[in-house]
Design an enzyme around this catalytic site. Structure first.
Site, short mmCIF file in Angstrom:
data_model
loop_
_atom_site.label_atom_id
_atom_site.label_comp_id
_atom_site.label_asym_id
_atom_site.label_seq_id
_atom_site.Cartn_x
_atom_site.Cartn_y
_atom_site.Cartn_z
N GLU A 190 -5.65 2.65 5.39
CA GLU A 190 -6.96 2.72 6.05
C GLU A 190 -7.64 1.34 6.08
OE1 GLU A 190 -9.30 6.14 5.87
OE2 GLU A 190 -7.64 7.43 5.29
C1 LIG Z 1 1.86 5.74 1.96
C2 LIG Z 1 1.36 5.26 3.26
C3 LIG Z 1 0.70 6.15 4.11
C4 LIG Z 1 0.28 5.73 5.38
N1 LIG Z 1 -0.26 6.65 6.24
C5 LIG Z 1 -0.50 6.28 7.53
C6 LIG Z 1 -0.88 7.26 8.51
O1 LIG Z 1 -1.01 8.45 8.23
N2 LIG Z 1 -1.08 6.82 9.79
C7 LIG Z 1 -0.94 5.52 10.15
O2 LIG Z 1 -1.13 5.21 11.32
N3 LIG Z 1 -0.59 4.57 9.23
C8 LIG Z 1 -0.36 4.92 7.94
N4 LIG Z 1 0.04 3.98 7.02
C9 LIG Z 1 0.11 2.57 7.41
C10 LIG Z 1 -0.96 1.70 6.76
O3 LIG Z 1 -2.20 1.96 7.33
C11 LIG Z 1 -0.50 0.24 6.90
O4 LIG Z 1 0.54 0.07 5.95
C12 LIG Z 1 -1.59 -0.76 6.67
O5 LIG Z 1 -2.51 -0.72 7.72
C13 LIG Z 1 -1.05 -2.20 6.55
O6 LIG Z 1 -0.15 -2.50 7.56
P1 LIG Z 1 1.28 -3.15 7.18
O7 LIG Z 1 1.86 -2.32 6.11
O8 LIG Z 1 2.06 -3.32 8.42
O9 LIG Z 1 0.93 -4.55 6.55
P2 LIG Z 1 0.71 -5.94 7.32
O10 LIG Z 1 -0.32 -5.76 8.37
O11 LIG Z 1 2.03 -6.49 7.71
O12 LIG Z 1 0.10 -6.82 6.16
C14 LIG Z 1 0.90 -7.35 5.09
C15 LIG Z 1 -0.03 -8.15 4.17
O13 LIG Z 1 -0.61 -9.23 4.91
C16 LIG Z 1 -2.02 -9.17 4.84
N5 LIG Z 1 -2.58 -9.63 6.11
C17 LIG Z 1 -2.29 -9.20 7.37
N6 LIG Z 1 -3.01 -9.85 8.27
C18 LIG Z 1 -3.79 -10.72 7.59
C19 LIG Z 1 -4.79 -11.68 7.97
N7 LIG Z 1 -5.15 -11.85 9.24
N8 LIG Z 1 -5.37 -12.40 6.99
C20 LIG Z 1 -5.05 -12.21 5.69
N9 LIG Z 1 -4.13 -11.32 5.27
C21 LIG Z 1 -3.52 -10.58 6.21
C22 LIG Z 1 -2.34 -7.70 4.56
O14 LIG Z 1 -3.60 -7.54 3.94
C23 LIG Z 1 -1.19 -7.32 3.64
O15 LIG Z 1 -1.50 -7.72 2.33
C24 LIG Z 1 0.45 4.38 5.76
C25 LIG Z 1 1.07 3.48 4.88
C26 LIG Z 1 1.54 3.91 3.67
C27 LIG Z 1 2.27 2.93 2.79
#
Ligand SMILES: Cc1cc2nc3c(=O)[nH]c(=O)nc-3n(C[C@H](O)[C@H](O)[C@H](O)COP(=O)(O)OP(=O)(O)OC[C@H]3O[C@@H](n4cnc5c(N)ncnc54)[C@H](O)[C@@H]3O)c2cc1C
Length: 480
Positions: A396
């Protein structure tokens, strides 16, 4: 409406947004408070009868259909759905209260209900048209099927505006064809109704561009596939699936909201979700404090319960004061959410989510520490608390992205004012009033003047008030 958080970046203290502190739900809406008490009793009964069994959910990595049926029967799958569609129609405050209790009992059930009520169904409640609501909300409220919210993709997580799933309108205008993949979708393997997002071709300023659109999809639509379920560190009873849309045919009457405005739908739904997530983290921390105290009182070392040692008491006191702060934030936020549009309290919700999710993680870590070796091993529940807590800093909106969101929005107002001053400096004589006003305010803050809380507070709070005002002044200076 002014935002308190936005205000402090400019050194403005909108204290009327904090005081008087909102009345308790029991006083504001006794009927809803009664419904909530009934729901909490039902929940405790399900736990007492062994139906909600966190250790089993964690071990088996699923929540059984019998549990989902019981949740449906007692109304937990219709918490946020309006009464006219068969739900309980709880206010944001009521829903947050239930969420806090759920999180004390089981993190996986909390996620299952949160995705169903707070994301999937909420997207339809907020953006569905009359037909979509009549068609889908009653079945979701009855719990005939679960809802999901599918935004994240393999290549786009935080950068959700740039999802790569596409939707093309058929030549006869009867349906859209979606192609793409969605990752880690809560309830995704068994949801009957899914709010999802895909890029669509729209016109902006005379040009054709790609903008996300929200859709309602169902697993029986041709081209929908569940690729598999993922295994995780924590919240193991909840299930996340990878979905793929291969020429997925979606009738045009399943567009949610307006074509090209899907990012607004996604963000709006998530803003509301952050209030409940913060409430969940606060409820979870309350339970952790209870577990920590119980363990510390019964574990004897050096002839004393470890609760007698000051270092343990400090851990308990830190958890208690954090909980008090989080609860205070939630009270204000729920009140804002009851009467204002989600965009008006988006920064406050982000602050609350960051604070509460980090508080939960810290206290889960301290719980493991207080329990010593028993904190680290099964069958004790402490290591599960730690694993279950971790996800809240990631989903979220990761806490890094939310910090950026708070800061970038916060500096927007002062940045615009500075731009105005910059232009005024080019014609100083004509803009003397504006420039001298700015210079005077800079001089005042350089001489140590601080923004003030113009509210009568108990004198025991005088030091804290000064401390708070000093930090708001520092934030304003740093922002400028
Ligand atoms: C158990 C679980 C349940 C989930 N449930 C849902 C769901 O029901 N529906 C859904 O749509 N999604 C869901 N998600 C997805 C979740 O919302 C995403 O994992 C989350 O938004 C982060 O995206 P990412 O994992 O691709 O990380 P990334 O966006 O790749 O980020 C990786 C790291 O880089 C950092 N980062 C990225 N951009 C920047 C920036 N500009 N500046 C500084 N730091 C940055 C982030 O904070 C993070 O620490 C779920 C994920 C998990 C693990």
């Amino acid at each position: 409406m002014p935002s308190f958080v936005r205000g402090i970046f400019a050194g403005a203290l909108h204290d009327t947004l904090l005081f008087p502190y909102p009345p308790l739900l029991e006083r504001r809406d006794p009927a809803e408070a009664r419904v909530i008490r009934r729901l909490i009793d039902d929940l405790r009964a399900m736990q007492h009868d062994g139906l909600i069994d966190s250790a089993r959910f964690d071990e088996e990595e699923t929540i059984g259909e019998d549990v989902i049926r019981a949740l449906a029967r007692t109304g937990f799958l219709g918490l946020t759905i309006p009464k006219e569609y068969g739900g309980l129609g709880l206010s944001n405050t009521g829903y947050a209260r239930i969420f806090g209790e759920l999180s004390r009992i089981d993190a996986s059930v909390t996620v299952l209900i949160g995705v169903h009520c707070g994301l999937g169904a909420r997207a339809i409640v907020l953006f569905g048209n009359v037909d979509q609501k009549a068609r889908y909300l009653p079945m979701l409220a009855r719990g005939e099927t679960l809802a999901a919210y599918a935004l994240t993709e393999p290549e786009t997580g935080s950068d959700a505006q740039h999802i790569t799933t596409t939707a093309r309108l058929s030549a006869d205008g009867s349906h859209w064809t979606l192609d793409g993949r969605k990752l880690w979708i809560g309830n995704g393997h068994r949801a009957g109704v899914i709010a999802t997002f895909a890029q669509t071709d729209v016109e902006r300023g005379g040009k054709r561009v790609q903008r996300p659109t929200a859709f309602i999809i169902r697993p029986d639509m041709p081209g929908f596939h569940v690729e598999g379920i993922i295994r995780k560190l924590g919240i193991r009873g909840s299930t996340q699936a990878e979905l793929s849309y291969r020429q997925l045919e979606v009738p045009t009457d399943h567009v949610l909201g307006v074509v090209g405005k899907g990012f607004g739908v996604a963000v709006h739904v998530l803003n509301g979700g952050r209030l409940t997530l913060a409430a969940g983290c606060t409820g979870g921390t309350k339970q952790i404090a209870v577990e920590m105290a119980a363990f510390a009182e019964q574990r004897v070392q050096f002839g004393h319960p470890i609760a007698d040692f000051e270092i343990t008491q400090r851990k308990l006191a830190a958890a208690a004061s954090d909980i008090y702060a989080a609860d205070a934030m939630l009270g204000i936020l729920s009140d804002l959410a009851a009467s204002h549009d989600a965009d008006d309290w988006a920064l406050e919700a982000a602050c609350c989510k960051v604070f509460a999710s980090e508080m939960l993680w810290r206290s889960a870590d301290e719980l493991v520490q207080v329990a010593g070796g028993r904190g680290y091993v099964k069958p004790y529940p402490y290591e599960r608390w730690l694993r279950d807590s971790r996800i809240n800093r990631i989903f979220e909106g990761t806490n890094e992205i939310l910090r950026l969101f708070i800061a970038l929005n916060g500096i927007q107002g002062p940045a615009e004012r500075l731009k105005e001053i910059g232009s005024a400096l080019r014609k100083p004589v004509r803009n003397l009033g504006l420039i001298s006003g700015f210079a005077a305010s800079r001089l005042r803050s350089a001489l140590g003047a601080t923004p003030t809380l113009d509210i009568a507070l108990d004198e025991r709070l005088a030091t804290h008030k000064k401390y708070f005002e000093k930090h708001v002044a520092e934030l304003r200076t740093a922002t400028e």
